[in-house]
Design an enzyme around this catalytic site. Structure first.
Site, PDB file in Angstrom:
ATOM      1  N   GLU A  33     -23.953  66.488  56.943  1.00  0.00           N
ATOM      2  CA  GLU A  33     -23.628  67.391  58.151  1.00  0.00           C
ATOM      3  C   GLU A  33     -22.521  67.891  58.428  1.00  0.00           C
ATOM      4  OE1 GLU A  33     -26.917  66.809  61.434  1.00  0.00           O
ATOM      5  OE2 GLU A  33     -25.113  65.686  62.171  1.00  0.00           O
ATOM      6  N   HIS A  37     -33.811  51.497  36.868  1.00  0.00           N
ATOM      7  CA  HIS A  37     -35.264  51.542  35.996  1.00  0.00           C
ATOM      8  C   HIS A  37     -36.086  52.470  36.782  1.00  0.00           C
ATOM      9  CE1 HIS A  37     -34.495  47.297  34.375  1.00  0.00           C
ATOM     10  NE2 HIS A  37     -33.614  47.466  35.592  1.00  0.00           N
ATOM     11  N   LYS A  52     -35.457  73.475  64.812  1.00  0.00           N
ATOM     12  CA  LYS A  52     -35.829  73.095  66.065  1.00  0.00           C
ATOM     13  C   LYS A  52     -36.477  74.450  66.690  1.00  0.00           C
ATOM     14  CE  LYS A  52     -32.219  69.624  66.965  1.00  0.00           C
ATOM     15  NZ  LYS A  52     -31.141  69.190  67.815  1.00  0.00           N
TER      16      LYS A  52
END
Length: 445
Positions: free
Chosen positions: A287, A308, A422
């Site tokens: 951010e 793995h 948003k």
């Protein structure tokens, strides 16, 4: 104190270019220390370790003790992003790995909500609440961020119906704006106790404010140790030097990104207690730096498990990455490997050695293998996993983030891109005031 070692990058870079980037990082250090750069009204985090009042800790402890006297054993902490990741990191790092199974914890269990919109999650959280004695910490500067607001509406209703409104007011604490916002207004109306989210501290830098301190204290963890480690880092990192760990880290990661095409940084952890340190770090750097078409993509792996799964790609995939390895120098517990007469697993050559010795050798062997595979390696070392060293890491990564972002040439303290999703979400949810956006966005589907 946090130590940074970049020798695992030396074979990949030009030493003279590195010195140039150290110079750039030192210039960025000056900007951060002078508080003269973009976003300089969000630098309140810089001196939190040295200025946090004892009264804040005492007030947090008073709530912890009051709730304990009521038998509260589950505290639902509601927040998203920086409003929960720091506290979640501390809880995970400082807890026994199997505390829930051992049932030995004397303080309330801290669980988190408001960080997703999963109906299954919130329903199952309420199943748990029905079996426990519940209180709530709600963290939101505005009180209107969708994810925490939805969770709080549900949790608030549950607490009020179960305990009554008067008792609910003593079981809900808000961490919010000092003067304004929906949560501040509600807290005043309902009589909730409140703590302040400082105006000059952004969410992803807020772990050493009440945002992190209250949940950490209520959960029974050593917040004074965290602050002591952060204070040591605050003092050490304020010294301008080419050997300053924050300068070294910022210089090397920007050099690898800008000159050698390393677009992805993988934070590598060899202790499961630090899984959420990586989640907190990813928000902090993603951010802060991911803007203006720039920035290193922050990723993480938890080894040796991820050797793995992700190990193949890191070893031989596209050479777009470098690794920053967290080295915990010593374990806090001791477990040795025993001799077995049959030796069917062929491990007797390790008899008498500690498990942590094997972990260290796995780390060193992986670092060498990945370097041979073309992956530069930065090492960040702390002595052990405890409150002090966690506090040092919190402050180190915050300070280094400011230096690194200024070196990159972006404002570390804004996040303009976060608003885009948003607006679309509000339009799709048909929020009042978004009618035109709703009509426009529906045409796209």
């Amino acid at each position: 104190m946090v130590k940074v070692d970049v020798k695992g990058c030396r074979s990949f870079i030009d030493g003279k270019k590195y010195e140039q980037y150290v110079g750039k990082a030192l210039d960025a250090f000056d900007v951060l220390e002078a508080e003269s750069g973009a976003g300089n009204d969000f630098l309140g985090w810089k001196h939190l370790p040295s200025t946090t009042p004892e009264s804040l800790i005492a007030d947090s402890e008073a709530i912890r003790d009051e709730w304990a006297s009521k038998g509260v054993d589950l505290v639902i902490t509601i927040g998203i992003g920086g409003s929960y990741l720091g506290a979640k990191c501390a809880v995970e790092a400082l807890s026994h790995n199997f505390s829930k199974q051992l049932r030995e914890k004397s303080a309330a269990e801290i669980v988190f909500a408001g960080n997703n919109l999963s109906e299954d999650y919130i329903a199952e959280l309420m199943d748990l609440a029905g079996e426990r004695n519940v209180a709530c910490i709600v963290i939101s500067k505005s009180g209107t961020t969708t994810e925490p607001a939805v969770a709080f509406r549900i949790v608030k209703k549950y607490i009020e119906e179960r305990y009554g409104k008067a008792e609910a007011a003593s079981r809900i604490v808000a961490i919010t704006d000092e003067h304004k916002g929906a949560l501040k207004t509600l807290s005043t109306q309902e009589g909730y106790r409140t703590f302040i989210v400082p105006d000059n501290v952004g969410g992803r830098f807020s772990v050493l404010t009440p945002v992190g301190i209250l949940p950490i204290v209520v959960g029974g963890f050593d917040v004074r140790g965290i602050l002591a480690g952060a204070l040591e880092a605050e003092k050490a990192l304020a010294v301008k030097s080419s050997e300053n760990p924050a300068v070294v880290y910022a210089a090397m990661r920007n050099l690898l990104y800008s000159e050698y095409g390393k677009k992805v940084e993988i934070l590598v952890n060899y202790n499961p207690k630090f899984t959420y340190l990586a989640e907190w770090w990813k928000q902090l750097y993603g951010e802060s730096e991911g803007k203006d078409g720039l920035g290193i993509f922050p990723a993480s792996v938890n080894n040796t498990a991820d050797l793995h799964s992700m190990g193949q790609f890191i070893q031989e995939g596209d050479r777009i990455m470098f690794e920053t390895v967290i080295n915990v120098e010593k374990a806090t517990r001791s477990v040795s490997i025993a001799t077995d007469p049959q030796n069917l697993d062929q491990l007797n050559y390790l008899a008498g050695k500690s498990v942590e010795h094997c972990n260290h050798m796995a780390r060193l062997g992986t670092v060498l293998a990945h370097m041979d595979g073309g992956v530069p390696e930065i090492e960040i070392s702390v002595e052990k996993v405890d409150a002090f060293n966690l506090g040092s890491l919190f402050y180190f990564f915050e300070f280094a983030c400011g230096v690194s972002a200024y070196t990159l040439g972006v404002n570390p303290f804004n996040q303009p891109g976060v608003e885009a999703y948003k607006k679309n979400m509000f339009a799709l949810l048909e929020k009042p005031g978004y009618e035109e956006a709703t009509a426009a966005i529906k045409k796209r589907f």
